[in-house]
Design an enzyme around this catalytic site. Structure first.
Site, PDB file in Angstrom:
ATOM      1  N   HIS A  51       0.933  -0.942   0.063  1.00 52.69           N
ATOM      2  CA  HIS A  51      -0.097  -0.059  -0.126  1.00 52.69           C
ATOM      3  C   HIS A  51       0.812   1.368   0.004  1.00 52.69           C
ATOM      4  O   HIS A  51       0.699   2.338  -0.739  1.00 52.69           O
ATOM      5  CB  HIS A  51      -0.817   0.079   1.158  1.00 52.69           C
ATOM      6  CG  HIS A  51      -2.126  -1.088   1.258  1.00 52.69           C
ATOM      7  ND1 HIS A  51      -2.134  -1.995   2.545  1.00 52.69           N
ATOM      8  CD2 HIS A  51      -2.874  -1.539   0.408  1.00 52.69           C
ATOM      9  CE1 HIS A  51      -3.103  -2.607   2.073  1.00 52.69           C
ATOM     10  NE2 HIS A  51      -3.579  -2.538   1.067  1.00 52.69           N
ATOM     11  N   LYS A 107     -18.175  -5.963   7.867  1.00 53.20           N
ATOM     12  CA  LYS A 107     -17.128  -6.694   8.137  1.00 53.20           C
ATOM     13  C   LYS A 107     -16.216  -6.821   9.222  1.00 53.20           C
ATOM     14  O   LYS A 107     -16.030  -5.864   9.844  1.00 53.20           O
ATOM     15  CB  LYS A 107     -16.176  -6.200   6.639  1.00 53.20           C
ATOM     16  CG  LYS A 107     -15.098  -6.888   6.235  1.00 53.20           C
ATOM     17  CD  LYS A 107     -14.636  -5.982   5.111  1.00 53.20           C
ATOM     18  CE  LYS A 107     -13.350  -6.650   4.376  1.00 53.20           C
ATOM     19  NZ  LYS A 107     -12.712  -6.020   3.151  1.00 53.20           N
ATOM     20  N   ARG A 127      -2.128  -6.523  -8.145  1.00 52.62           N
ATOM     21  CA  ARG A 127      -1.174  -7.497  -7.951  1.00 52.62           C
ATOM     22  C   ARG A 127      -0.995  -8.868  -8.967  1.00 52.62           C
ATOM     23  O   ARG A 127      -0.121  -9.365  -9.315  1.00 52.62           O
ATOM     24  CB  ARG A 127      -1.115  -7.845  -6.515  1.00 52.62           C
ATOM     25  CG  ARG A 127      -0.955  -6.849  -5.229  1.00 52.62           C
ATOM     26  CD  ARG A 127      -1.270  -7.669  -3.942  1.00 52.62           C
ATOM     27  NE  ARG A 127      -2.528  -7.790  -4.042  1.00 52.62           N
ATOM     28  CZ  ARG A 127      -3.083  -8.255  -3.053  1.00 52.62           C
ATOM     29  NH1 ARG A 127      -2.718  -8.227  -1.889  1.00 52.62           N
ATOM     30  NH2 ARG A 127      -4.620  -8.356  -3.133  1.00 52.62           N
ATOM     31  N   SER A 180      -2.919  -8.051   3.196  1.00 57.45           N
ATOM     32  CA  SER A 180      -3.157  -7.817   4.595  1.00 57.45           C
ATOM     33  C   SER A 180      -3.666  -9.099   5.084  1.00 57.45           C
ATOM     34  O   SER A 180      -3.562  -9.230   6.353  1.00 57.45           O
ATOM     35  CB  SER A 180      -4.600  -6.784   4.834  1.00 57.45           C
ATOM     36  OG  SER A 180      -3.939  -5.692   4.150  1.00 57.45           O
TER      37      SER A 180
HETATM   38  O1  PNS Z   1      -9.075  -2.822   0.496  1.00 57.81           O
HETATM   39  P1  PNS Z   1     -10.362  -3.553  -0.241  1.00 57.81           P
HETATM   40  O2  PNS Z   1     -11.072  -4.062   0.934  1.00 57.81           O
HETATM   41  O3  PNS Z   1     -10.164  -4.319  -1.559  1.00 57.81           O
HETATM   42  O4  PNS Z   1     -11.267  -2.230  -0.681  1.00 57.81           O
HETATM   43  C1  PNS Z   1     -12.336  -2.305  -1.372  1.00 57.81           C
HETATM   44  C2  PNS Z   1     -13.128  -0.952  -1.662  1.00 57.81           C
HETATM   45  C3  PNS Z   1     -13.028   0.005  -0.542  1.00 57.81           C
HETATM   46  C4  PNS Z   1     -12.468  -0.380  -2.663  1.00 57.81           C
HETATM   47  C5  PNS Z   1     -14.558  -1.185  -2.028  1.00 57.81           C
HETATM   48  O5  PNS Z   1     -15.212  -2.178  -1.153  1.00 57.81           O
HETATM   49  C6  PNS Z   1     -15.267  -0.132  -2.161  1.00 57.81           C
HETATM   50  O6  PNS Z   1     -15.212   0.614  -3.063  1.00 57.81           O
HETATM   51  N1  PNS Z   1     -16.348  -0.011  -1.016  1.00 57.81           N
HETATM   52  C7  PNS Z   1     -17.681   1.047  -1.199  1.00 57.81           C
HETATM   53  C8  PNS Z   1     -18.757   0.708  -1.688  1.00 57.81           C
HETATM   54  C9  PNS Z   1     -19.173   0.919  -2.993  1.00 57.81           C
HETATM   55  O7  PNS Z   1     -18.841   1.923  -3.730  1.00 57.81           O
HETATM   56  N2  PNS Z   1     -19.309   0.159  -4.026  1.00 57.81           N
HETATM   57  C10 PNS Z   1     -19.819   0.180  -5.159  1.00 57.81           C
HETATM   58  C11 PNS Z   1     -18.573   0.015  -6.172  1.00 57.81           C
HETATM   59  S1  PNS Z   1     -19.065  -1.627  -7.179  1.00 57.81           S
END
Ligand code: PNS
Length: 161
Positions: free
Chosen positions: A19, A43, A92, A130
Site C-alpha cells: 500500500h 466486515k 497485484r 493484509s
Molecule cells: O481494500 P479493499 O477491501 O479491497 O477495498 C475495497 C473498496 C473499499 C475499494 C470497495 O469495497 C469499495 O469501493 N467500497 C465502497 C462501496 C462502493 O462504492 N460500492 C460500489 C462499487 S461497485
C-alpha cells in the site's frame, strides 16, 4: 490551475508496504491524495476504523499532500465530495483484476468523470496481502519487513506481544 486530487481507498486492515508503495507513486501523479479507510460495519476487522485511521496518520504524517480519512457508502460519492478526479487501486495479479474490473465499471457508470487508475506495485512488495500478514502475525511470525514500523508496533500491541 485546478488541484488534481486522488482517493486511494481500501480496508487497510492492516496497511502494508505494498500500500505504501502505491501511495508514494500516487503522490507523483496527483497534487493531493486522500487515503480513505472503508468503514464497513458488516466486515469483521482486526483493527477498528478509528485505529486504522490513527495508524495511517502515524505512517503518512510526514507527507503533507496525503490526508487520512474514512468513508462509508459509495466510493465515487465520497471521491466526488472530496473534489477528486481519480480513484487509485493496485493490481497485484489477474485475480485482483477480476475483483477490480466490475467495481471500476460500476463506478464509471455512477460517476463517469472520476477515472479509476490502476497501478502495479513494485515486484518486491507485490506478494503482500493484509489477510496473510494478519495470519502470520497471529501465528507469531515476523511481519516487520512487510509493514511500516508503526503498523508492526500496533500489531504487536494488539496481539499482546
Ligand atoms: O481494500 P479493499 O477491501 O479491497 O477495498 C475495497 C473498496 C473499499 C475499494 C470497495 O469495497 C469499495 O469501493 N467500497 C465502497 C462501496 C462502493 O462504492 N460500492 C460500489 C462499487 S461497485
Amino acid at each position: 490551475m485546478r488541484e488534481r486530487i486522488a482517493v486511494f481507498p481500501g480496508s487497510f486492515d492492516p496497511f502494508h508496504n505494498g500500500h505504501l508503495d502505491l501511495v508514494a507513486r500516487t503522490r507523483g501523479m496527483f497534487d493531493r491524495v486522500y487515503v480513505a479507510v472503508l468503514g464497513n460495519p458488516e466486515k469483521q476487522s482486526f483493527f477498528t476504523v478509528a485505529e486504522r485511521v490513527e495508524i495511517l496518520g502515524e505512517v503518512l504524517g510526514l507527507w503533507e499532500d496525503c490526508l487520512v480519512d474514512s468513508f462509508s457508502g459509495l466510493l465515487v460519492e465520497y471521491a466526488s465530495s472530496m473534489g477528486a478526479c481519480g480513484v487509485v487501486r493496485g493490481l497485484r495479479s489477474g485475480a485482483d483484476l477480476d475483483y477490480e474490473m466490475p467495481m471500476a465499471r460500476m463506478n464509471r457508470r455512477l460517476r463517469p468523470e472520476i477515472e479509476t487508475v490502476f497501478l502495479l506495485p513494485r515486484p518486491e512488495v507485490a506478494d503482500l496481502s493484509s489477510t496473510l500478514i494478519k495470519q502470520v502475525a497471529r501465528l507469531g511470525g515476523d511481519v516487520s519487513p512487510m509493514v511500516p514500523v508503526a503498523v508492526a508496533r500496533r500489531l504487536r500491541q494488539k496481539l499482546g506481544g
